[in-house]
Design a protein around this motif. Sequence first.
Motif, mmCIF file in Angstrom:
data_model
loop_
_atom_site.group_PDB
_atom_site.id
_atom_site.type_symbol
_atom_site.label_atom_id
_atom_site.label_comp_id
_atom_site.label_asym_id
_atom_site.label_seq_id
_atom_site.Cartn_x
_atom_site.Cartn_y
_atom_site.Cartn_z
ATOM 1 N N ILE A 30 40.588 28.635 80.573
ATOM 2 C CA ILE A 30 41.763 29.497 80.408
ATOM 3 C C ILE A 30 41.398 30.917 79.952
ATOM 4 O O ILE A 30 41.997 31.885 80.374
ATOM 5 C CB ILE A 30 42.749 28.839 79.423
ATOM 6 N N LYS A 31 40.387 31.001 79.124
ATOM 7 C CA LYS A 31 39.989 32.299 78.574
ATOM 8 C C LYS A 31 39.672 33.300 79.681
ATOM 9 O O LYS A 31 40.044 34.463 79.614
ATOM 10 C CB LYS A 31 38.765 32.060 77.701
ATOM 11 N N GLU A 74 44.825 31.375 57.125
ATOM 12 C CA GLU A 74 43.784 31.947 56.281
ATOM 13 C C GLU A 74 44.188 33.322 55.767
ATOM 14 O O GLU A 74 43.817 33.722 54.679
ATOM 15 C CB GLU A 74 42.506 32.118 57.111
ATOM 16 N N LEU A 84 44.026 25.710 64.760
ATOM 17 C CA LEU A 84 42.578 25.750 64.847
ATOM 18 C C LEU A 84 42.213 24.998 66.117
ATOM 19 O O LEU A 84 42.607 23.845 66.295
ATOM 20 C CB LEU A 84 42.037 25.010 63.632
ATOM 21 N N MET A 85 41.523 25.654 67.016
ATOM 22 C CA MET A 85 41.158 24.973 68.257
ATOM 23 C C MET A 85 39.663 24.706 68.261
ATOM 24 O O MET A 85 38.872 25.620 68.085
ATOM 25 C CB MET A 85 41.537 25.830 69.450
ATOM 26 N N LYS A 94 32.757 24.680 69.314
ATOM 27 C CA LYS A 94 33.210 26.030 69.022
ATOM 28 C C LYS A 94 34.573 25.937 68.354
ATOM 29 O O LYS A 94 35.403 25.131 68.756
ATOM 30 C CB LYS A 94 33.338 26.834 70.312
ATOM 31 N N THR A 95 34.792 26.761 67.382
ATOM 32 C CA THR A 95 36.056 26.728 66.668
ATOM 33 C C THR A 95 36.711 28.097 66.711
ATOM 34 O O THR A 95 36.037 29.107 66.592
ATOM 35 C CB THR A 95 35.827 26.341 65.196
ATOM 36 N N ARG A 96 37.991 28.092 66.910
ATOM 37 C CA ARG A 96 38.721 29.351 66.961
ATOM 38 C C ARG A 96 40.061 29.147 66.247
ATOM 39 O O ARG A 96 40.695 28.122 66.388
ATOM 40 C CB ARG A 96 38.953 29.718 68.423
ATOM 41 N N GLN A 97 40.426 30.142 65.471
ATOM 42 C CA GLN A 97 41.723 30.047 64.803
ATOM 43 C C GLN A 97 42.698 30.997 65.474
ATOM 44 O O GLN A 97 42.387 32.154 65.694
ATOM 45 C CB GLN A 97 41.576 30.421 63.327
ATOM 46 N N VAL A 381 28.368 21.198 61.647
ATOM 47 C CA VAL A 381 29.505 21.169 60.742
ATOM 48 C C VAL A 381 30.465 22.255 61.193
ATOM 49 O O VAL A 381 30.060 23.395 61.384
ATOM 50 C CB VAL A 381 29.041 21.430 59.301
ATOM 51 N N TRP A 385 37.184 23.173 54.457
ATOM 52 C CA TRP A 385 38.400 23.834 54.005
ATOM 53 C C TRP A 385 38.856 23.224 52.689
ATOM 54 O O TRP A 385 38.714 22.019 52.484
ATOM 55 C CB TRP A 385 39.516 23.670 55.040
ATOM 56 N N TRP B 177 41.767 36.548 71.783
ATOM 57 C CA TRP B 177 41.124 35.389 72.378
ATOM 58 C C TRP B 177 39.629 35.328 72.154
ATOM 59 O O TRP B 177 39.031 34.283 72.230
ATOM 60 C CB TRP B 177 41.438 35.332 73.879
ATOM 61 N N ASP B 179 38.100 36.195 69.512
ATOM 62 C CA ASP B 179 37.777 36.031 68.122
ATOM 63 C C ASP B 179 37.317 34.613 67.839
ATOM 64 O O ASP B 179 38.013 33.844 67.222
ATOM 65 C CB ASP B 179 39.052 36.328 67.343
ATOM 66 N N GLU B 180 36.158 34.284 68.284
ATOM 67 C CA GLU B 180 35.694 32.929 68.034
ATOM 68 C C GLU B 180 35.188 32.819 66.611
ATOM 69 O O GLU B 180 34.446 33.654 66.138
ATOM 70 C CB GLU B 180 34.595 32.566 69.025
ATOM 71 N N TRP B 181 35.603 31.780 65.960
ATOM 72 C CA TRP B 181 35.220 31.620 64.565
ATOM 73 C C TRP B 181 33.981 30.770 64.472
ATOM 74 O O TRP B 181 33.985 29.611 64.845
ATOM 75 C CB TRP B 181 36.338 30.925 63.806
#
Lengths: 481, 184
Positions: A30-31, A74, A84-85, A94-97, A381, A385, B177, B179-181
């Motif tokens: 999608i990105k 946050e 949080l994805m 991969k984590t994205r908020q 990890v 939180w 989009w 902004d990957e954490w």
Amino acid sequence: MEITNTKPRDAAVMNLNQDIIFEIWSRLPIKYVLRCRSVCKLWYNWGYDASFIDLHMSKSIHQPSHLVLAVKSETSNSNKSSLLMINGEGDHCKTRQIPLGFETMENRLFDIVGSCNGFICLSSRPHSGPIYIHNPITEEAILLPRSHLKNSPLTTTSIGFGFDRLSNKYKVVRVHEIPPMFLEDYKNYERFAEVITVGANACWRKLDFPRSFRFYYGVRPVFLDGIIYWLVHEKPSSPCCGNIVAVDIESEKHWTIECPPLRYSSRKRKSLIHMDGSLAIIDYSSKSMDIWLLEGSKTMGFSFNLTTYDMSGLIYPQHIYDLPVLHMIYQQRFEFLVKAKIGHDTFLLELLLGSSKMRNNHLCDFSIVLYSCIKQQCLSVQGTWKNKRLRRHWMVPTLKSLNAEIDSWTDEGDRLLVRLVQQYGVGNWAQIASIYVIRNWAEIANKYVQVVRTGKQCQERWYNHLCMNIKENSQTPLVFS
Amino acid sequence: MSSTKIFLKSSDDKTFEIDETAARASETLKNIIDGGCLDGVIPLPNVSSNILPKVIEYCKKHGGDNGSSKKIANGGVDKDKEILPDYDEEEDKREKVRVDELKKWEEEYMDFDQQVLYDLMLAANYLHIKGLLDLTVEKAASMIRGRTPDQIRENFNINSDFTPEEEEEMILIEDEWDDEWAFD
């Protein structure tokens, strides 16, 4: 000559017809579809094409999906939720908020109670509160009407969200459990189930649901292949094996599947999740877990396939606590829950720290880790939180819109918007949208499914429809016809 | 099967020869053949003479044999793989060698410039050659994956026709989009 030289060169890709461009895009996450939209105007418009969005969704079902979690935001001090994805592939994540993309009418926290086709179903706590259906990619949201049931503070509610492929409609099932006067009297729990079809003018209908069961605390229903499953048990004091109640989203009929007994009394049954294309029940002990994978069908009968995993290599991520002593204590007091299976023997786990009371109230600290059972170690990890709420669900991101079905501004909605613009002035669209949501809920959404308006939508509605009408009827500016 | 020859005429009136078995890789040609409308030469007004040989080359490689090669053409992923009861290890080995060979062939085959890529996609779409369409479309998709909008424009030679304001808005959406954490 120079001009004619650059023009065709420039247009080469533009000669491709829409079908081919859609074929290409449908293979992208999608990105990158969003990035293609910002390449040029033609692609921007194509990116909103309904047939493309359907094609993309049908292909992305096979791609790895994202785990979405609702957490306390946050950035702001207020009690706002954000999402949080987490996207797991192989042995890394991969984590994205991302912020919740719509105005909510109160500062409550949200739980994700269900997900299908890229939409998530959000419910504010307690679960008898308003329910939203939200697409975090398009930032669209709709609000379901209030239940007919009068809530008592003791009511617990479980919500299932599913999609009926035959009618092409989404449905939400809500089961309320009202405790009796005396808690020991567990047989007299009252249960009231209702269902709503998401669409214009929809309202809640009564649904038949078995009465003699109770829900496992904290175990969420799972939607899989047109059916919503609940894990239930008969006695609150000894939840030994229990049953699975299945509700078919299309026929709205239910049946029961008997669960296998616990292998050891020390194990605790705490998860019902979607795994390897089927349904899995998970029993936990501190160092291992039993996974029962459901096999078979309603007509052929069901059976469970057992796999046991050694979890003794699991430790709570250390760096969160600086003091080694504290670390020692905390190592004794965490529990883990499986969120997903990634690959052959790798699990995405949620580690919860603190007493069971803290855990039940969602006040505990938690961490997301990727754990390999064969290597017996944490691969990565995904953050730790403190004191956060968290409800998780899988989703496949999509650009699909739900609004199409109900996206008409009603006269009542228009009148409300005009009043708010007169009160707050033209231009304060964010503020107007947030107040619109609250007032709309009180006045209109009580009865019908409503689109949650954004500031931009209010602005467009005002400039494209309302302000002209009002100028025409300038003698009677307050009356909008 | 005896190899009946079929003649294809490109948009610029050049005629090419292809075996019937190979031609059957194309859904469109297959329908024409099965429909009995074979009247000497099949005109293909949408395919030019510099791309048609390339298409024929693909069909020759994939047309003759059935099922298994189609699966390989879909990027080696066979979703509907059946587990045969008389599972033969030798057969499996031969199959593996074939897959590797085909992969290598595909790599060489796909080495061409962008204009050819577009033309091949159009031809594959027009002639309904699923394997070729998958192959080319996947290549085009790989030119987008991992790129910024600017890089995508550069890759495909597209000029942005947005106003500066619109572009700024796009960048804002972008940032949200990107902004990957990363947690550690």
